[in-house]
Design an enzyme around this catalytic site. Structure first.
Site, mmCIF file in Angstrom:
data_model
loop_
_atom_site.group_PDB
_atom_site.id
_atom_site.type_symbol
_atom_site.label_atom_id
_atom_site.label_comp_id
_atom_site.label_asym_id
_atom_site.label_seq_id
_atom_site.Cartn_x
_atom_site.Cartn_y
_atom_site.Cartn_z
ATOM 1 N N PHE A 150 8.076 4.966 -5.012
ATOM 2 C CA PHE A 150 9.094 6.015 -4.983
ATOM 3 C C PHE A 150 9.546 6.460 -6.358
ATOM 4 O O PHE A 150 10.056 7.574 -6.513
ATOM 5 C CB PHE A 150 10.326 5.528 -4.193
ATOM 6 C CG PHE A 150 11.181 4.538 -4.940
ATOM 7 C CD1 PHE A 150 12.139 4.962 -5.857
ATOM 8 C CD2 PHE A 150 11.049 3.170 -4.730
ATOM 9 C CE1 PHE A 150 12.927 4.055 -6.550
ATOM 10 C CE2 PHE A 150 11.833 2.262 -5.421
ATOM 11 C CZ PHE A 150 12.773 2.709 -6.333
ATOM 12 N N LYS A 174 -1.560 8.084 -0.244
ATOM 13 C CA LYS A 174 -0.478 7.709 0.663
ATOM 14 C C LYS A 174 0.767 7.524 -0.199
ATOM 15 O O LYS A 174 0.964 6.481 -0.823
ATOM 16 C CB LYS A 174 -0.814 6.409 1.401
ATOM 17 C CG LYS A 174 -0.082 6.211 2.744
ATOM 18 C CD LYS A 174 1.422 6.138 2.656
ATOM 19 C CE LYS A 174 1.925 4.840 2.089
ATOM 20 N NZ LYS A 174 3.461 4.772 2.108
ATOM 21 N N GLU A 177 7.043 6.707 1.525
ATOM 22 C CA GLU A 177 7.738 7.440 2.576
ATOM 23 C C GLU A 177 9.144 7.848 2.160
ATOM 24 O O GLU A 177 9.780 8.676 2.819
ATOM 25 C CB GLU A 177 7.772 6.625 3.865
ATOM 26 C CG GLU A 177 8.448 5.273 3.776
ATOM 27 C CD GLU A 177 7.511 4.155 3.358
ATOM 28 O OE1 GLU A 177 7.784 2.995 3.720
ATOM 29 O OE2 GLU A 177 6.510 4.424 2.625
ATOM 30 N N ARG A 178 9.635 7.295 1.048
ATOM 31 C CA ARG A 178 10.958 7.684 0.554
ATOM 32 C C ARG A 178 10.929 8.988 -0.242
ATOM 33 O O ARG A 178 11.955 9.656 -0.363
ATOM 34 C CB ARG A 178 11.533 6.569 -0.325
ATOM 35 C CG ARG A 178 11.860 5.291 0.432
ATOM 36 C CD ARG A 178 12.339 4.224 -0.532
ATOM 37 N NE ARG A 178 12.756 3.000 0.162
ATOM 38 C CZ ARG A 178 13.134 1.891 -0.455
ATOM 39 N NH1 ARG A 178 13.151 1.853 -1.782
ATOM 40 N NH2 ARG A 178 13.504 0.834 0.230
ATOM 41 N N SER A 227 6.049 -3.382 -5.828
ATOM 42 C CA SER A 227 6.579 -4.715 -6.086
ATOM 43 C C SER A 227 5.448 -5.744 -6.142
ATOM 44 O O SER A 227 4.360 -5.540 -5.602
ATOM 45 C CB SER A 227 7.564 -5.109 -4.991
ATOM 46 O OG SER A 227 6.877 -5.340 -3.767
ATOM 47 N N CYS A 282 8.970 0.359 -13.973
ATOM 48 C CA CYS A 282 8.347 -0.933 -14.264
ATOM 49 C C CYS A 282 8.346 -1.243 -15.751
ATOM 50 O O CYS A 282 7.982 -2.354 -16.142
ATOM 51 C CB CYS A 282 6.939 -0.985 -13.684
ATOM 52 S SG CYS A 282 5.819 0.244 -14.363
ATOM 53 N N GLU A 383 13.194 -9.524 -10.734
ATOM 54 C CA GLU A 383 13.182 -8.090 -11.041
ATOM 55 C C GLU A 383 14.342 -7.436 -10.295
ATOM 56 O O GLU A 383 14.376 -7.425 -9.059
ATOM 57 C CB GLU A 383 11.863 -7.450 -10.628
ATOM 58 C CG GLU A 383 11.813 -5.964 -10.964
ATOM 59 C CD GLU A 383 10.515 -5.288 -10.547
ATOM 60 O OE1 GLU A 383 10.073 -4.388 -11.259
ATOM 61 O OE2 GLU A 383 9.963 -5.673 -9.496
#
Length: 490
Positions: A150, A174, A177-178, A227, A282, A383
């Site tokens: 996202f 892909k 979805e957010r 993640s 990141c 994190e």
């Protein structure tokens, strides 16, 4: 009613077979922007079969012709930069200036991939033996897919797509979805760029969609950013199915500050690294390890900067930091701050429980600073992925490097100093794939690979540049002889 998003398969926009839709929310206001389908495996199969069919013609298209749609895409991205940046801010939450910078970094990758006629060249050795020549050539894999996060909805898909298609592969994206609306706009530009049907495709969805991509036999390569637990899962499942995989995971990025550093400039750069994009990248600095007498000036100046940071909706004038992506992320970040306090950390600036006027429903966490964070505690190893900076102190550079290397992640580490010997020691000894010297965010340019070590990366070849070309191609070695008479005797 919110707009229902479609997939882009075999050159056309198609409604998903999904029976479930998720709301796409503006994280600054919680307003519904669209509804995204949770595409089932049948949608993935349709896309994979279309890509496999298109591959047979696309792989035989000369490289100079394959990059022509990318040249058109580069121009379209420039022309639509402002609209794309607004969309990124609306669904991701970062400031407009951060979104503009993100789109520009994506464009850089398109530019680099346009050089594929040179980047994909092989190697030839003449007369490896009398009358025998040997060649190493690169050929595309087939169908590749990327599962993107996202936090950079415009840039990260462009880490992968340009290199995949330029090298002759067909590609399925892909997106998270957010943040699927940015990808919708990107694929409208890809459609206008005139790629042949099936070469570039978009399938929205969630976990079922991801598993279908990992399991479909036509898909040869998987790219992922997200993640560490998910990266490990995707790498394992993709590898078990015989696919190539490059999976970028999480991070816990330390910055070491020496007493000889320019404190005013260092703290400003550190604040941009820690609080930029609300800490949701990141390469965000999440730990500052001060050495010796550097601690007090760093702690004091960072506190002033954090308190003055202007937080709000990223499209509003003068905003320096936006919200985090969701109410769940907000709760997780605030919970980790509380955990750190229970471990013995000292709260310097508290960003919990604050509201922004006019956006009371937004998912805001203000800049937060914790001092005296225990190096062996959970907060130091976790994190956070939010605007939280942990301060620690070391008595020497050697101890600071030891503290840096004690973590399992290895995405980035930076040092601020005016001493070349200290910088060289740090560069040599630190365990991180991306290293910054007097740089707060050591993000490689598009013509360098994006690196990462330890639990921050699973695979061998990273995104971007020469690594991208290698990842999306397989080498073939040809040994050939064309004798008029045979000299070999048996």
């Amino acid at each position: 009613m919110p707009k229902q998003l479609n997939n882009f398969i075999d050159g056309s926009w198609q409604a998903s077979r999904a029976t479930e839709m998720l709301d796409v929310l503006n994280p600054a206001s919680a307003a519904v922007l669209a509804q995204v389908p949770m595409s089932p495996a049948e949608d993935v199969a349709t896309a994979a079969e279309a890509a496999a069919k298109a591959f047979e013609g696309w792989r035989r298209t000369p490289a100079g012709e394959r990059v022509q749609p990318l040249f058109r895409l580069k121009s379209l991205l420039e022309e639509n930069l402002k609209d794309l940046a607004r969309t990124v801010t609306e669904e991701c939450g970062k400031t407009y200036a951060e979104s503009v910078g993100e789109v520009r970094r994506g464009i850089e990758n398109v530019e680099v991939a346009c050089g594929i006629p040179s980047l994909m060249q092989g190697v030839t050795s003449e007369d490896i033996a009398a009358g025998i020549d040997e060649h190493m050539i690169r050929q595309p894999l087939g169908v590749a897919a990327a599962i993107t996060p996202f936090n950079f909805p415009a840039m990260i898909p462009l880490w992968f797509l340009p290199y995949a298609v330029a090298t002759g592969n067909c590609f399925i994206l892909k997106p998270s979805e957010r943040v699927p609306v940015t990808s919708q706009k990107l694929f409208h530009l890809l459609e206008t760029s005139r790629f042949p049907p099936g070469v570039v495709q978009l399938v929205n969805g969630g976990k079922e969609t991801v598993n279908a991509l990992l399991d479909h036999p036509a898909i040869r390569a998987i790219s992922f950013v997200g993640s560490t637990p998910t990266a490990r899962y995707i790498y394992s499942r993709a590898a078990a199915n015989g696919k190539r995989a490059q999976c970028q995971g999480g991070a816990k990025n330390p910055v070491v500050i020496m007493p000889d550093a320019d404190m005013e400039m260092t703290t400003r750069i550190l604040a941009d690294s820690a609080f930029g994009c609300a800490g949701q990248r990141c390469l965000a600095a999440s730990v500052a390890v001060t050495v010796g007498e550097a601690h007090q000036p760093v702690a004091g100046q960072m506190a002033e900067i954090a308190r003055a940071r202007k937080v709000g909706y990223g499209l509003d004038e003068g905003i320096e930091m936006g919200p985090v992506i969701s109410v769940q992320s907000q709760a997780r970040i605030e919970g980790l701050i509380s955990d750190g306090l229970r471990e013995g950390a000292r709260l310097v600036v508290d960003g919990r429980g604050r509201k922004v006027d006019g956006y009371e429903d937004g998912y805001f966490v203000f800049p937060t600073i914790l001092d005296d964070v225990p190096p062996a505690g959970g907060l130091a190893r976790t994190e956070i992925f939010g605007p939280v900076l942990s301060l620690m102190n070391a008595s020497s550079l050697e101890q600071a490097v030891h503290m840096v290397n004690a973590r399992t992640y290895g995405n980035m580490a930076c040092i601020f100093t005016t001493d070349g010997a200290s910088a060289r020691y740090f560069r040599s000894e630190v365990k991180a794939g991306n290293v910054g010297i007097n740089v707060g965010v050591a993000a490689p340019m598009a013509f360098f690979p994006f690196s990462g070590w330890g639990d921050s990366f699973f695979g061998d070849l990273h995104a971007q540049a020469s690594h991208g070309v290698e990842f999306y191609t397989q080498t073939k070695v040809v040994v050939e002889r064309w004798p008029k008479t045979w000299s070999r005797r048996f």
